[in-house]
Design a protein around this motif. Structure first.
Motif, PDB file in Angstrom:
ATOM      1  N   ASP B  36       0.828  -1.205   0.000  1.00 44.95           N
ATOM      2  CA  ASP B  36       0.000   0.000   0.000  1.00 44.95           C
ATOM      3  C   ASP B  36       0.865   1.259   0.000  1.00 44.95           C
ATOM      4  O   ASP B  36       0.615   2.196  -0.764  1.00 44.95           O
ATOM      5  CB  ASP B  36      -0.925   0.021   1.225  1.00 44.95           C
ATOM      6  CG  ASP B  36      -2.117  -0.901   1.048  1.00 44.95           C
ATOM      7  OD1 ASP B  36      -2.495  -1.127  -0.113  1.00 44.95           O
ATOM      8  OD2 ASP B  36      -2.634  -1.392   2.052  1.00 44.95           O
ATOM      9  N   ASN B  40       0.829   3.816  -2.937  1.00 46.10           N
ATOM     10  CA  ASN B  40       0.357   5.181  -2.637  1.00 46.10           C
ATOM     11  C   ASN B  40       1.348   6.224  -3.120  1.00 46.10           C
ATOM     12  O   ASN B  40       0.968   7.309  -3.560  1.00 46.10           O
ATOM     13  CB  ASN B  40       0.156   5.355  -1.126  1.00 46.10           C
ATOM     14  CG  ASN B  40      -1.075   4.636  -0.639  1.00 46.10           C
ATOM     15  OD1 ASN B  40      -1.983   4.361  -1.414  1.00 46.10           O
ATOM     16  ND2 ASN B  40      -1.102   4.289   0.634  1.00 46.10           N
ATOM     17  N   ARG B  41       2.619   5.866  -3.004  1.00 45.70           N
ATOM     18  CA  ARG B  41       3.677   6.800  -3.382  1.00 45.70           C
ATOM     19  C   ARG B  41       3.564   7.185  -4.866  1.00 45.70           C
ATOM     20  O   ARG B  41       3.945   8.269  -5.260  1.00 45.70           O
ATOM     21  CB  ARG B  41       5.028   6.140  -3.086  1.00 45.70           C
ATOM     22  CG  ARG B  41       6.256   6.753  -3.673  1.00 45.70           C
ATOM     23  CD  ARG B  41       6.673   7.997  -2.917  1.00 45.70           C
ATOM     24  NE  ARG B  41       7.915   8.544  -3.434  1.00 45.70           N
ATOM     25  CZ  ARG B  41       8.033   9.164  -4.592  1.00 45.70           C
ATOM     26  NH1 ARG B  41       6.992   9.307  -5.370  1.00 45.70           N
ATOM     27  NH2 ARG B  41       9.199   9.653  -4.976  1.00 45.70           N
ATOM     28  N   PHE B  42       3.016   6.274  -5.664  1.00 37.49           N
ATOM     29  CA  PHE B  42       2.974   6.494  -7.111  1.00 37.49           C
ATOM     30  C   PHE B  42       1.546   6.673  -7.632  1.00 37.49           C
ATOM     31  O   PHE B  42       1.299   6.552  -8.820  1.00 37.49           O
ATOM     32  CB  PHE B  42       3.653   5.327  -7.839  1.00 37.49           C
ATOM     33  CG  PHE B  42       5.096   5.186  -7.472  1.00 37.49           C
ATOM     34  CD1 PHE B  42       6.049   5.994  -8.048  1.00 37.49           C
ATOM     35  CD2 PHE B  42       5.492   4.276  -6.512  1.00 37.49           C
ATOM     36  CE1 PHE B  42       7.378   5.895  -7.686  1.00 37.49           C
ATOM     37  CE2 PHE B  42       6.820   4.160  -6.145  1.00 37.49           C
ATOM     38  CZ  PHE B  42       7.766   4.975  -6.731  1.00 37.49           C
ATOM     39  N   ALA B  43       0.634   6.956  -6.725  1.00 35.52           N
ATOM     40  CA  ALA B  43      -0.768   7.048  -7.141  1.00 35.52           C
ATOM     41  C   ALA B  43      -1.326   8.455  -7.016  1.00 35.52           C
ATOM     42  O   ALA B  43      -2.525   8.644  -7.110  1.00 35.52           O
ATOM     43  CB  ALA B  43      -1.612   6.078  -6.326  1.00 35.52           C
ATOM     44  N   GLY B  44      -0.446   9.422  -6.793  1.00 36.54           N
ATOM     45  CA  GLY B  44      -0.909  10.803  -6.762  1.00 36.54           C
ATOM     46  C   GLY B  44      -1.301  11.259  -5.374  1.00 36.54           C
ATOM     47  O   GLY B  44      -1.150  10.553  -4.392  1.00 36.54           O
ATOM     48  N   PRO B  47      -4.843   9.215  -3.583  1.00 37.89           N
ATOM     49  CA  PRO B  47      -4.793   7.840  -4.078  1.00 37.89           C
ATOM     50  C   PRO B  47      -6.053   7.074  -3.707  1.00 37.89           C
ATOM     51  O   PRO B  47      -6.082   6.375  -2.707  1.00 37.89           O
ATOM     52  CB  PRO B  47      -3.558   7.268  -3.385  1.00 37.89           C
ATOM     53  CG  PRO B  47      -3.331   8.127  -2.193  1.00 37.89           C
ATOM     54  CD  PRO B  47      -4.027   9.429  -2.398  1.00 37.89           C
ATOM     55  N   GLU B  54      -4.842  -0.086  -9.363  1.00 40.41           N
ATOM     56  CA  GLU B  54      -4.250  -0.086 -10.704  1.00 40.41           C
ATOM     57  C   GLU B  54      -2.724  -0.046 -10.615  1.00 40.41           C
ATOM     58  O   GLU B  54      -2.022  -0.775 -11.328  1.00 40.41           O
ATOM     59  CB  GLU B  54      -4.775   1.122 -11.493  1.00 40.41           C
ATOM     60  CG  GLU B  54      -4.225   1.267 -12.901  1.00 40.41           C
ATOM     61  CD  GLU B  54      -4.649   0.149 -13.846  1.00 40.41           C
ATOM     62  OE1 GLU B  54      -5.716  -0.433 -13.614  1.00 40.41           O
ATOM     63  OE2 GLU B  54      -3.890  -0.146 -14.800  1.00 40.41           O
ATOM     64  N   VAL B  55      -2.220   0.810  -9.737  1.00 42.02           N
ATOM     65  CA  VAL B  55      -0.764   0.921  -9.591  1.00 42.02           C
ATOM     66  C   VAL B  55      -0.179  -0.392  -9.076  1.00 42.02           C
ATOM     67  O   VAL B  55       0.837  -0.885  -9.568  1.00 42.02           O
ATOM     68  CB  VAL B  55      -0.400   2.086  -8.633  1.00 42.02           C
ATOM     69  CG1 VAL B  55       1.091   2.089  -8.331  1.00 42.02           C
ATOM     70  CG2 VAL B  55      -0.807   3.415  -9.241  1.00 42.02           C
ATOM     71  N   GLN B  58      -0.032  -2.829 -11.845  1.00 44.63           N
ATOM     72  CA  GLN B  58       1.024  -2.533 -12.815  1.00 44.63           C
ATOM     73  C   GLN B  58       2.406  -2.869 -12.261  1.00 44.63           C
ATOM     74  O   GLN B  58       3.303  -3.275 -12.990  1.00 44.63           O
ATOM     75  CB  GLN B  58       0.970  -1.059 -13.207  1.00 44.63           C
ATOM     76  CG  GLN B  58      -0.240  -0.726 -14.062  1.00 44.63           C
ATOM     77  CD  GLN B  58      -0.253   0.729 -14.510  1.00 44.63           C
ATOM     78  OE1 GLN B  58       0.690   1.463 -14.278  1.00 44.63           O
ATOM     79  NE2 GLN B  58      -1.330   1.138 -15.140  1.00 44.63           N
TER      80      GLN B  58
END
Lengths: 592, 325
Positions: B36, B40-44, B47, B54-55, B58
């Motif tokens: 998580d 979260n760090r890459f989900a804006g 998030p 989705e992140v 991926q």
């Protein structure tokens, strides 16, 4: 003065989505894209706040849009002579804008601020299977006309249409970059500059597109003039310099040495302490350091579900007792910013300076007023102005940052709060751990000075939404740390239902700005600020989730021997590359 | 010997697997970590669960941790879609890590090997000279040098050297990496000479002390007296009998030191802005770039375990008393 190359160093780029405009969420990247590389329907003047740098103005749009009476339709007419850089070398068309929105709507591309468009523009839900799905709310009637139909009136739409994800993307690359971030190494320019080597791109098919040579995330980025850009089409970018070179240097001291030595023109960010002192006191460096309003607020956050902060009198008392001036002094002094009296910086909401419900605290904290407020709290059982209700008032976790200069700032803050909250227990963690800890709702961190907050765009909604709307409460990724407006369902989902029930039982319904937020954002553009001033007043007097202490500045250091004129881009929060001029006589190629 | 080498190589594999497991555990089990947190760090900034899901999907973080561990380990040894070894994709760069790490490893190798040459050329002769003239002015000067070298950390001497040689005296170019293929030999050398010397200073001092102590020990051995009694001249006694014995222990230390540096000289690379593995490791940790961190850790472990093996084998050749079966 035209010519020369702006030379800058940075410890790292720090992108969140590899410089792909669809997903990238780093303010610096937004500024670089918007100023230098890609143009949109709207942009900013790329000047400081005093010159209107936070107000959107037409860019490729030939004029502000025509808005229907119900506020639901925006029609734009495009300039017909704005060109893509080589090798594309054709006019930017309405289809290129539609494609940008199709990318935002593509689920796989994870547009990191897609919520500003999805659920706002008809037919956009950020869940499309690819970047080729039609959007019912966007109509392209011919190459120079595009219209947007909204689900509900949105008074700040023009701000949202200034953001990088909405800038034109050439339809020729449709389907070539199906993964988040991929387009970042092949960004095709419509702005005054392009990345060195971009003209060598082979766009004949997806497989022939290779990363542009002038950009390496580990080494830096060199930008040269886009030969197809015409100043006649652009009112906001003077583009004095022949190029911009940003090099990566992990050694910040080395960068400032290079600046003083004349090997660099610009370094952004806070200088090391010794350099800062030198810049402030040494007459040789007078004028080298620029402190511009950064559209950012530093604050102490209080958790509404965590006793004793579930009592508004305690939260009020914190606001009255906090030694903001002392914290600022420990942070570096007056240059670091203006003492805050409410949540939004005045550059985003001009009425902010009028919102000051805790005026008894003139900056250095007012322990007497704070104790008088505390006496009204149920946690002050003997009404002597001190939190004393057994375990609730003991070992109250105060989470702070551990990196310099924050430990000194934490000490000042805690010391000023001790008269009313003697049980505060300061714990310091690195910034990243601080944020991830606060983001977990179930941890119920009572009080913290870890976070700061900046705008996404310069209308109040772009500042307030995530941090105060209940939509900002996700169980493991909350940014609404104080939990303002938390719903019962969210409390249950996040495992804090008992605390939620206790709050409601003791205080009545949880304060919320969700409805007010919707109301404000639906106002016509000229009424948005007044509505948000009411919202912020509510926040500061009824909800009181924060004790804001600083409207912070942004530091930029320039070598005055080579930087002839300096300009700050208020919206981007960085130097205005396009309106700053240098006289170093260098071409980007020979710098590179 | 062959069986021994094979056995040791299998140990290397086992060590790598264990290290991957430990690193995985650290990032998934410690506070602030886990799928998580990484997603979260890459989900804006907001998030929401759909974006986070989705992140995760991926990045391959949507599977149970033991499945992720299995896939990563399998790819490491058998290769992934980017080739062999399978090092995965960077969450931050959104690019395959193999090429990134190879480029950075090459920078680190140049730094480490160059520094090693410097410290061997400086440290060992100083140590020998000291040992041959104990308590002389040379000995005292050499040991003073060693004391200073050991006491001056890179984060102090590095910026100082940059300030003096680059910004005060202007006799060297600034920090950064200048590839030999792009900027030529002279630029390459000019950019490396300062980091080599700074990094080598600590090791040279240490090697000087070590070689001095070893040689002093050896010089008092019976076989040295025997060699002199047999009529060998002093030069032959020292070079043929003294040095060989006294320098053998250095091989062990050298192997491990070099391996440690090949895993990334974090501070030197940061101070001198060299885009090597150490600098990348630091950056990856701060950005929660999980596969990058795992890969750098594995590379470090690989070099250290391999160096151990090489040292043991070389030892067998240098010291006839050591034999492996």
């Amino acid at each position: 003065m035209r010519g020369g190359t702006i030379r800058e160093e940075s410890p790292e780029f720090g992108w969140t989505d590899a410089f792909d405009p669809t997903g990238e969420y780093l303010g610096t990247a937004w500024g670089m894209m918007d100023q230098l590389l890609i143009r949109g329907l709207m942009t900013y003047k790329h000047v400081d706040a005093a010159q209107g740098g936070d107000t959107p103005v037409p860019d490729i749009a030939s004029a502000p849009p025509t808005v229907s009476a119900d506020g639901l339709t925006y029609d734009f007419t495009l300039k017909d002579n704005v060109m893509w850089s080589p090798p594309l070398s054709r006019a930017v068309t309405a289809d290129d804008f539609l494609y940008a929105f199709q990318r935002i709507n593509d689920k796989k591309l994870v547009a990191q601020y897609g919520n500003y468009y999805c659920g706002v523009i008809k037919g956009m839900d950020c869940a499309a299977k690819d970047d080729n799905q039609p959007i019912s709310g966007i109509k392209v009637t011919d190459p120079t006309h595009i219209s947007f139909t909204l689900d509900q009136p949105t008074g700040d739409l023009l701000y949202r249409l200034s953001m990088p994800a909405t800038k034109a993307v050439p339809v020729e690359v449709r389907g070539c970059f199906p993964n988040p971030g991929d387009y970042g190494v092949d960004l095709i320019s419509s702005g005054p500059y392009m990345i060195l080597g971009q003209d060598k791109l082979n766009l004949s098919s997806c497989s022939t597109i290779k990363p542009i040579s002038g950009y390496n995330v580990d080494k830096g980025m060199t930008m040269v003039r886009n030969p197809n850009w015409s100043a006649a089409t652009d009112d906001t970018r003077a583009a004095y310099a022949d190029g911009v070179q940003i090099k990566i240097n992990s050694n910040v001291d080395d960068s400032f040495n290079a600046l003083e030595n004349g090997d660099l023109d610009v370094v952004q960010g806070t200088p090391p302490v010794a350099v800062l002192q030198d810049f402030e006191t040494n007459p040789d460096f007078a004028g080298w350091l620029h402190a511009d309003q950064g559209d950012r607020t530093w604050y102490v956050t209080m958790n509404l579900l965590a006793p004793p902060f579930d009592d508004i009198h305690v939260r009020n008392a914190v606001n009255l007792a906090l030694d903001k001036a002392g914290i600022r002094k420990a942070y570096g002094g007056d240059l670091r910013g203006t003492l805050a009296t409410s949540v939004e910086p005045p550059t985003v909401l001009p009425q902010s300076t009028q919102i000051n419900p805790f005026s008894a605290n003139t900056g250095s904290g007012n322990a007497t007023a704070a104790m008088d407020e505390m006496k009204m709290s149920r946690y002050d059982t003997n009404h002597n102005g001190v939190c004393d209700d057994g375990p609730v008032c003991q070992n109250i976790l105060f989470l702070g940052r551990s990196t310099d200069p924050w430990p000194n700032m934490n000490q000042v803050a805690v010391a000023s709060l001790k008269p009313i909250l003697p049980g505060l227990d300061l714990k310091e963690v690195d910034t990243s751990t601080g944020y991830t800890t606060l983001q977990q709702v179930k941890k119920l961190i009572p009080i913290s000075m870890v976070p700061g907050w900046g705008k996404d765009y310069a209308s109040p909604y772009g500042f307030d939404f995530f941090i105060f709307d209940s939509a900002g409460i996700a169980c493991t990724a909350a940014v609404n740390y104080s939990l303002v407006g938390m719903t019962e369902a969210q409390a249950t989902e996040c495992g804090v239902k008992p605390e939620y029930d206790a709050y409601v039982q003791n205080n009545g319904p949880m304060p919320s700005v969700d409805d007010k937020m919707k109301e404000c954002v639906a106002k016509p553009a000229d009424q948005v600020d007044a509505c948000f001033a009411e919202l912020d007043t509510y926040l500061m007097t009824v909800a009181v989730p924060w004790a804001p202490w600083l409207w912070a500045t942004q530091f930029t250091s320039t070598n005055l021997k080579t930087v002839v004129s300096y300009q700050f881009d208020q919206n981007a929060g960085i130097i205005s590359y396009v309106n700053t001029s240098v006289n170093n006589g260098l071409t980007p190629q020979n710098v590179a | 010997m062959l069986r021994y080498i094979i056995r040791r190589l299998l140990w290397v594999v086992l060590v790598l697997v264990v290290i991957v497991a430990i690193t995985y555990s650290i990032f998934f089990l410690l506070p602030g970590g886990g799928s998580d947190a990484i997603a979260n760090r890459f989900a804006g900034k907001q998030p929401n669960p759909e974006i986070v899901a989705e992140v995760k999907q991926q990045f391959g973080l949507d599977k149970p941790i033991y499945v992720q561990f299995y896939i990563f380990t399998r790819n490491l040894f058998l290769g992934d879609q980017y080739g062999w070894p399978g090092l995965g994709k960077s969450f931050v760069l959104r690019a395959p890590l193999k090429q990134v790490l190879v480029e950075r490893m090459w920078v680190t190798i140049q730094l480490a090997v160059g520094a090693a040459v410097v410290w061997l050329l400086v440290g060992i002769p100083i140590g020998i000279l000291s040992a041959l003239r104990p308590r002389s002015i040379w000995d005292r000067a050499a040991m003073t040098f060693a004391l200073i070298g050991i006491s001056m950390p890179v984060f102090f001497i590095g910026p100082l050297a940059l300030y003096v040689f680059v910004y005060k005296w202007h006799i060297l170019p600034g920090s950064g990496y200048s590839p030999i293929g792009e900027d030529g030999l002279w630029q390459w050398f000019n950019h490396f000479i300062l980091p080599w010397c700074v990094l080598a200073l600590l090791y040279a001092a240490f090697y000087a002390r070590l070689s001095r102590a070893n040689l002093l020990d050896v010089m008092g051995e019976d076989y040295m007296r025997t060699a002199r009694a047999k009529g060998l001249n002093e030069r032959q006694v020292i070079v043929k009998h003294g040095l060989r014995s006294s320098l053998t222990p250095l091989v062990t230390v050298f192997g491990l030191d070099l391996a440690g540096l090949l895993a990334g000289a974090v501070i030197t690379e940061t101070v001198f802005n060299l885009p090597g593995l150490g600098q990348y490791a630091v950056r990856s940790v701060f950005s929660l770039d999980l596969y990058a961190i795992l890969d750098v850790t594995i590379i470090a472990a690989f070099f250290v375990t391999l160096a151990n093996l090489v040292v043991d084998i070389v030892y067998a050749f240098l010291d006839p008393r050591v034999r492996y079966t």
